[in-house]
Enzyme design. Structure first.
Site, mmCIF file in Angstrom:
data_model
loop_
_atom_site.group_PDB
_atom_site.id
_atom_site.type_symbol
_atom_site.label_atom_id
_atom_site.label_comp_id
_atom_site.label_asym_id
_atom_site.label_seq_id
_atom_site.Cartn_x
_atom_site.Cartn_y
_atom_site.Cartn_z
ATOM 1 C CG ASN A 10 -1.665 1.268 1.439
ATOM 2 O OD1 ASN A 10 -1.812 2.053 0.502
ATOM 3 N ND2 ASN A 10 -2.161 1.493 2.649
ATOM 4 C CD1 TRP A 11 3.617 1.149 -2.733
ATOM 5 C CD2 TRP A 11 4.064 2.560 -4.408
ATOM 6 N NE1 TRP A 11 4.629 0.602 -3.485
ATOM 7 C CE2 TRP A 11 4.918 1.435 -4.521
ATOM 8 C CE3 TRP A 11 4.167 3.563 -5.372
ATOM 9 C CZ2 TRP A 11 5.860 1.317 -5.537
ATOM 10 C CZ3 TRP A 11 5.103 3.440 -6.387
ATOM 11 C CH2 TRP A 11 5.942 2.333 -6.475
ATOM 12 C CE LYS A 12 0.285 3.546 4.844
ATOM 13 N NZ LYS A 12 0.196 3.730 6.265
ATOM 14 C CG HIS A 97 -5.583 2.036 5.243
ATOM 15 N ND1 HIS A 97 -5.137 2.943 6.173
ATOM 16 C CD2 HIS A 97 -4.570 1.159 5.046
ATOM 17 C CE1 HIS A 97 -3.899 2.627 6.527
ATOM 18 N NE2 HIS A 97 -3.528 1.543 5.855
ATOM 19 C CD GLU A 167 -3.479 -2.500 7.380
ATOM 20 O OE1 GLU A 167 -2.390 -2.784 6.886
ATOM 21 O OE2 GLU A 167 -4.055 -1.422 7.171
ATOM 22 C CB SER A 212 5.253 -2.320 12.054
ATOM 23 O OG SER A 212 4.874 -0.992 12.375
#
Ligand code: PEP
Length: 250
Positions: A10-12, A97, A167, A212
């Site tokens: 997930n590159w955000k 998210h 998450e 993480s």
């Protein structure tokens, strides 16, 4: 039923034209190391989806979006629809998210509409769920996750076009990871919940862990029972880290 792992980046809000070299490099890596055990997914910003889909066409790498509109088309300035993603050949879309829930007030009702829309366009939805640190400290983790699942998965969601990402909010981008026994407890809970909702079909749904994950902890985390892959933020941005993660599974 043993499933292929899903390793998703997930590159955000990261990624510019110069980062096209990342995907070219990953395609080259994948052509040398074909992967039987892992599905590889990169979710760049909307602006890069088209180019990334073209560059990965003849590889095993799949491209997805980080979010999409609950609407199909019309007067919704700034929105991108699932239909538009499908037009570009995106195959996944992350929904819910924690950063969307937090900064854009996305609630379970809205996420339910988004999932339905994504699936209507034959795109797989990755529904993110997770508890805050306060929830965990107050022993509310499973209750919070249960509510998120009940709220987002109503109205005939298709289990064949669904993945879940657990998450914990406090583990995202912090370097903190729950005890592995806690991850196992949560994944076990999610797996049972999905079985109640979808019966045998639930076995196809992968339950990813995110928060993480890096090249040092990924193997152990993905060895935990009912962990079907990883959703990776920071470590998915560097080609060296991504390759070192993938090499452990192919
Ligand atoms: C994420 O963005 O979903 C995520 C898990 O980030 P990170 O891997 O950086 O914690």
């Amino acid at each position: 039923m043993s499933k292929k792992l899903l390793i998703a980046g997930n590159w955000k809000l990261n990624g510019e034209k110069k980062d096209i070299s990342f995907i070219k490099n990953l395609v080259k890596f994948n052509s040398i190391k074909l992967s039987k055990n892992v599905d590889i997914l990169i979710c760049p910003p909307f602006t890069m989806i088209d180019r990334f889909c073209q560059l990965t066409q003849r590889s095993q790498i799949q491209i997805g979006a980080q979010d999409c509109s609950e609407h199909d088309f019309g007067a919704y300035t700034g929105e991108v629809s699932a239909n538009m993603l499908s037009d570009l050949n995106a195959s996944y879309c992350i929904v819910g998210h924690s950063e969307r829930r937090l900064y854009h007030n996305e609630n379970n009702n809205l996420l339910n509409k988004k999932i339905l829309n994504v699936q209507k366009n034959n795109i797989k939805a990755i529904l993110c769920i997770g508890e805050s640190l306060l929830d965990r400290r107050n022993s509310k983790t499973l209750r919070v996750l249960g509510n998120q699942l009940n709220g987002a998965l109503k109205n005939n969601i298709n289990p064949n076009l669904l993945e879940i990402a657990y998450e914990p909010i406090w583990a995202i981008g912090t370097g903190l990871v729950p005890d592995y026994s806690d991850i196992e407890e949560v994944h076990d809970y999610i797996s049972n919940k999905l079985e109640k909702l979808y019966g045998k079909k639930s076995k196809k749904i992968r339950i990813l862990y995110g928060g993480s994950v890096n090249s040092k902890n990924v193997f152990q985390i993905l060895s935990i029972k009912n962990v079907g892959g990883a959703l990776i933020g920071g470590a998915s941005l560097k080609i060296r880290d991504m390759k070192s993660i993938l090499k452990q599974f192919i």
